[in-house]
Design a protein around this motif. Structure first.
Motif, short mmCIF file in Angstrom:
data_model
loop_
_atom_site.label_atom_id
_atom_site.label_comp_id
_atom_site.label_asym_id
_atom_site.label_seq_id
_atom_site.Cartn_x
_atom_site.Cartn_y
_atom_site.Cartn_z
N GLU A 1 0.83 -1.20 0.00
CA GLU A 1 0.00 0.00 0.00
C GLU A 1 0.87 1.26 0.00
O GLU A 1 0.56 2.24 -0.68
CB GLU A 1 -0.95 0.00 1.21
N ALA A 2 1.96 1.24 0.74
CA ALA A 2 2.88 2.38 0.76
C ALA A 2 3.49 2.60 -0.62
O ALA A 2 3.60 3.74 -1.09
CB ALA A 2 3.98 2.17 1.81
N LEU B 1 2.13 1.73 -3.50
CA LEU B 1 1.07 2.23 -4.38
C LEU B 1 0.79 3.71 -4.14
O LEU B 1 0.72 4.50 -5.07
CB LEU B 1 -0.22 1.42 -4.18
N GLN B 2 0.63 4.08 -2.87
CA GLN B 2 0.34 5.48 -2.57
C GLN B 2 1.51 6.38 -2.95
O GLN B 2 1.30 7.49 -3.45
CB GLN B 2 -0.01 5.66 -1.09
N GLY B 3 2.72 5.91 -2.74
CA GLY B 3 3.90 6.69 -3.14
C GLY B 3 3.95 6.88 -4.65
O GLY B 3 4.26 7.96 -5.15
N VAL C 1 1.40 6.84 -6.70
CA VAL C 1 0.33 7.77 -7.08
C VAL C 1 0.76 9.20 -6.80
O VAL C 1 0.59 10.10 -7.63
CB VAL C 1 -0.99 7.42 -6.35
N GLU C 2 1.34 9.45 -5.64
CA GLU C 2 1.78 10.81 -5.29
C GLU C 2 2.85 11.32 -6.25
O GLU C 2 2.81 12.48 -6.67
CB GLU C 2 2.29 10.86 -3.84
N LEU D 1 -7.82 9.53 -8.71
CA LEU D 1 -6.84 9.12 -7.69
C LEU D 1 -6.59 10.23 -6.68
O LEU D 1 -6.45 9.98 -5.49
CB LEU D 1 -5.53 8.69 -8.36
N GLN E 1 -7.28 9.75 -2.78
CA GLN E 1 -6.16 9.81 -1.86
C GLN E 1 -6.22 11.03 -0.94
O GLN E 1 -5.47 11.12 0.02
CB GLN E 1 -4.83 9.76 -2.62
N SER E 2 -7.11 11.95 -1.23
CA SER E 2 -7.24 13.16 -0.41
C SER E 2 -8.38 13.07 0.60
O SER E 2 -8.67 14.04 1.27
CB SER E 2 -7.48 14.37 -1.31
N PRO F 1 -10.64 7.06 4.34
CA PRO F 1 -11.39 5.91 3.81
C PRO F 1 -12.83 5.93 4.33
O PRO F 1 -13.09 6.37 5.45
CB PRO F 1 -10.62 4.70 4.33
N ARG G 1 -7.03 1.22 -8.89
CA ARG G 1 -5.67 1.33 -8.36
C ARG G 1 -4.84 0.09 -8.69
O ARG G 1 -3.81 -0.15 -8.07
CB ARG G 1 -5.71 1.54 -6.84
#
Length: 164
Positions: free
Chosen positions: A39-40, A42-44, A46-47, A108, A112-113, A116, A138
């Motif tokens: 998850e880290a 993936l989120q990284g 995306v950012e 996204l 992500q903003s 959940p 995602r």
């Protein structure tokens, strides 16, 4: 000057792709710690992709000699440069297409903003009311497609505006 911005956009996209490769490498491992790590990644990714998209807007502004402007959104770029330029027209058209990479990144950013969504507990009384969580795709393949499309767009801009 634009090639420096193109290099920065490319760098962010390369790092995002590296994070997606790391997420893919640990996808099949069922360990709970690996799930958090995935998850880290993936989120990284995306950012970094969203940062690359922002830098793409700055790159376009610089291509048109707007050296002190750093548009934060497509609307800001349109206000700065207008809708008649090929780049702004292309981005505007992408923003209108529901399945475009631009809209995928918008989805996204929204996902992500926000925190959940609260999940309902499943019981015999409400099992029918529980549905799958909706949101942007995602998956690694969807993220890679958006990365590829953004990279291709940035490369075509650089080629179009490069100085000989």
């Amino acid at each position: 000057m634009a090639s420096q911005w193109h290099s920065l956009v490319s760098q962010k996209l390369y790092m995002a792709r590296t994070l997606l490769q790391q997420a893919d490498a640990i996808e099949s491992v069922p360990d709970a710690g690996k799930v958090v790590q995935r998850e880290a990644f993936l989120q990284g990714a995306v950012e970094l992709t969203l940062r690359a998209r922002h830098l793409l807007l700055v790159m376009i502004a610089r291509m048109y000699q707007r050296k002190n402007d750093s548009p934060e959104s497509l609307d800001a770029l349109l206000a700065l440069l207008g809708r008649e330029l090929p780049e702004t027209a292309e981005l505007l058209e992408l923003s209108r297409q529901p399945d475009s990479w631009w809209n995928h990144l918008d989805q996204l950013v929204a996902a992500q903003s926000q925190p959940p969504a609260a999940r309902k507990t499943v019981s015999a009384e409400n099992i029918i009311a529980v549905s799958a969580v909706s949101g942007p795709d995602r998956s690694l393949s969807a993220l890679n497609l958006s990365l590829d499309a953004l990279k291709q767009f940035a490369d075509s801009l650089e080629e179009r505006h490069s100085e000989w």
